[in-house]
Design a protein around this motif. Structure first.
Motif, PDB file in Angstrom:
ATOM      1  N   CYS A  94       4.045  69.507  28.919  1.00 23.17           N
ATOM      2  CA  CYS A  94       4.070  69.913  27.503  1.00 23.17           C
ATOM      3  C   CYS A  94       5.373  70.635  27.163  1.00 23.17           C
ATOM      4  CB  CYS A  94       2.874  70.810  27.179  1.00 23.17           C
ATOM      5  SG  CYS A  94       1.308  69.941  27.142  1.00 23.17           S
ATOM      6  N   LEU A  95       5.820  71.522  28.049  1.00 28.03           N
ATOM      7  CA  LEU A  95       7.071  72.239  27.815  1.00 28.03           C
ATOM      8  C   LEU A  95       8.248  71.270  27.771  1.00 28.03           C
ATOM      9  CD1 LEU A  95       6.636  75.384  30.075  1.00 28.03           C
ATOM     10  CD2 LEU A  95       6.721  75.322  27.587  1.00 28.03           C
ATOM     11  N   ARG A  96       8.239  70.286  28.665  1.00 31.68           N
ATOM     12  CA  ARG A  96       9.315  69.302  28.685  1.00 31.68           C
ATOM     13  C   ARG A  96       9.325  68.481  27.404  1.00 31.68           C
ATOM     14  NH1 ARG A  96      10.264  64.159  29.518  1.00 31.68           N
ATOM     15  NH2 ARG A  96       8.084  63.653  29.801  1.00 31.68           N
ATOM     16  N   PHE A  97       8.137  68.059  26.947  1.00 31.90           N
ATOM     17  CA  PHE A  97       8.053  67.276  25.715  1.00 31.90           C
ATOM     18  C   PHE A  97       8.489  68.111  24.509  1.00 31.90           C
ATOM     19  CE2 PHE A  97       5.641  65.567  22.085  1.00 31.90           C
ATOM     20  CZ  PHE A  97       6.160  64.286  22.078  1.00 31.90           C
ATOM     21  N   TYR A 127      12.233  68.411  24.461  1.00 29.95           N
ATOM     22  CA  TYR A 127      12.803  67.134  24.043  1.00 29.95           C
ATOM     23  C   TYR A 127      12.757  67.004  22.521  1.00 29.95           C
ATOM     24  CZ  TYR A 127      13.420  62.103  23.585  1.00 29.95           C
ATOM     25  OH  TYR A 127      13.871  60.858  23.211  1.00 29.95           O
ATOM     26  N   GLU A 128      11.605  67.354  21.926  1.00 25.52           N
ATOM     27  CA  GLU A 128      11.461  67.302  20.461  1.00 25.52           C
ATOM     28  C   GLU A 128      12.461  68.240  19.778  1.00 25.52           C
ATOM     29  OE1 GLU A 128       8.754  66.175  18.178  1.00 25.52           O
ATOM     30  OE2 GLU A 128       8.340  64.607  19.644  1.00 25.52           O
ATOM     31  N   LYS A 129      12.615  69.446  20.309  1.00 25.99           N
ATOM     32  CA  LYS A 129      13.546  70.416  19.711  1.00 25.99           C
ATOM     33  C   LYS A 129      14.982  69.926  19.808  1.00 25.99           C
ATOM     34  CE  LYS A 129      10.849  74.630  20.197  1.00 25.99           C
ATOM     35  NZ  LYS A 129      10.771  75.963  20.808  1.00 25.99           N
ATOM     36  N   SER A 130      15.330  69.318  20.931  1.00 25.58           N
ATOM     37  CA  SER A 130      16.701  68.817  21.061  1.00 25.58           C
ATOM     38  C   SER A 130      16.951  67.669  20.092  1.00 25.58           C
ATOM     39  CB  SER A 130      16.987  68.383  22.493  1.00 25.58           C
ATOM     40  OG  SER A 130      16.310  67.191  22.802  1.00 25.58           O
ATOM     41  N   MET A 131      15.953  66.823  19.849  1.00 20.22           N
ATOM     42  CA  MET A 131      16.111  65.728  18.883  1.00 20.22           C
ATOM     43  C   MET A 131      16.289  66.294  17.465  1.00 20.22           C
ATOM     44  SD  MET A 131      16.303  62.959  20.493  1.00 20.22           S
ATOM     45  CE  MET A 131      16.146  61.780  19.197  1.00 20.22           C
ATOM     46  N   LEU A 132      15.514  67.317  17.100  1.00 21.08           N
ATOM     47  CA  LEU A 132      15.661  67.940  15.782  1.00 21.08           C
ATOM     48  C   LEU A 132      17.039  68.582  15.630  1.00 21.08           C
ATOM     49  CD1 LEU A 132      12.146  69.582  15.316  1.00 21.08           C
ATOM     50  CD2 LEU A 132      13.087  67.656  14.049  1.00 21.08           C
ATOM     51  N   TYR A 133      17.513  69.242  16.686  1.00 20.46           N
ATOM     52  CA  TYR A 133      18.831  69.868  16.659  1.00 20.46           C
ATOM     53  C   TYR A 133      19.923  68.820  16.456  1.00 20.46           C
ATOM     54  CZ  TYR A 133      23.030  72.185  18.324  1.00 20.46           C
ATOM     55  OH  TYR A 133      24.301  72.673  18.437  1.00 20.46           O
ATOM     56  N   LYS A 134      19.823  67.695  17.184  1.00 18.39           N
ATOM     57  CA  LYS A 134      20.813  66.636  17.043  1.00 18.39           C
ATOM     58  C   LYS A 134      20.807  66.045  15.644  1.00 18.39           C
ATOM     59  CE  LYS A 134      20.931  65.235  21.875  1.00 18.39           C
ATOM     60  NZ  LYS A 134      20.619  64.170  22.843  1.00 18.39           N
ATOM     61  N   GLU A 135      19.633  65.875  15.057  1.00 16.79           N
ATOM     62  CA  GLU A 135      19.553  65.344  13.691  1.00 16.79           C
ATOM     63  C   GLU A 135      20.207  66.299  12.696  1.00 16.79           C
ATOM     64  OE1 GLU A 135      15.490  64.491  12.807  1.00 16.79           O
ATOM     65  OE2 GLU A 135      15.364  62.884  14.298  1.00 16.79           O
TER      66      GLU A 135
END
Length: 157
Positions: free
Chosen positions: A43-46, A49-57
């Motif tokens: 769960c922490l890894r997922f 991953y979601e936070k890094s995708m939001l940051y990149k966007e």
């Protein structure tokens, strides 16, 4: 040591085997806890991953907002950026060459350029171009030139 080689007593081997069996049994009891830890780790890894995708966007949106879309029309004069000049000496030397005339504008920022002294036409990415204002400046103002030796009120010492 027996004849220069290490030997293990049967008691040591038995003790290590007993320790390994004890660990396996305690591992079976704590198996549920271990599975919970693995699920929590997943769960922490997922989530990361979601936070890094939001940051990149968000970073892409900020970057795209600051990009200036340059569109040139046919017959306009432009300057071309010379990226090879970085390797040469002379830091005050201009990196823009030209002027070139835009012959044709294609989709996705591709422009066909031609230099006034050459009949060859070549393709360039629009990010390497900027508008040339040299020939557009026309004024009817008269320019007065004052030399330092002719300055009013200047006395020689």
């Amino acid at each position: 040591m027996v004849y220069g080689k290490a030997c293990h007593l049967p008691v040591e081997v038995e003790h290590k085997a007993y320790w390994a069996v004890k660990e396996c049994i305690s591992g079976l009891k704590g198996g549920i806890e271990r599975k919970l830890h693995l699920v929590e780790l997943e769960c922490l890894r997922f989530e990361s991953y979601e936070k890094s995708m939001l940051y990149k966007e968000r970073m892409k949106a900020v970057h795209d907002k600051n990009i200036r879309r340059r569109e040139f029309r046919a017959r306009e004069l432009v300057l071309l950026y010379n990226s090879r000049l970085r390797l040469m000496l002379g830091k005050l030397r201009t990196r823009w060459e030209g002027p070139y005339r835009v012959e044709k504008a294609e989709t996705y920022g591709v422009y066909h350029l031609r230099h006034s002294s050459s009949p060859t036409i070549f393709k360039v990415n629009g990010h390497h171009l900027k508008l040339y204002h040299g020939e557009k400046i026309k004024s009817n103002k008269k320019v007065e030139v004052f030399l330092l030796e002719d300055a009013p009120g200047g006395e020689e010492i």
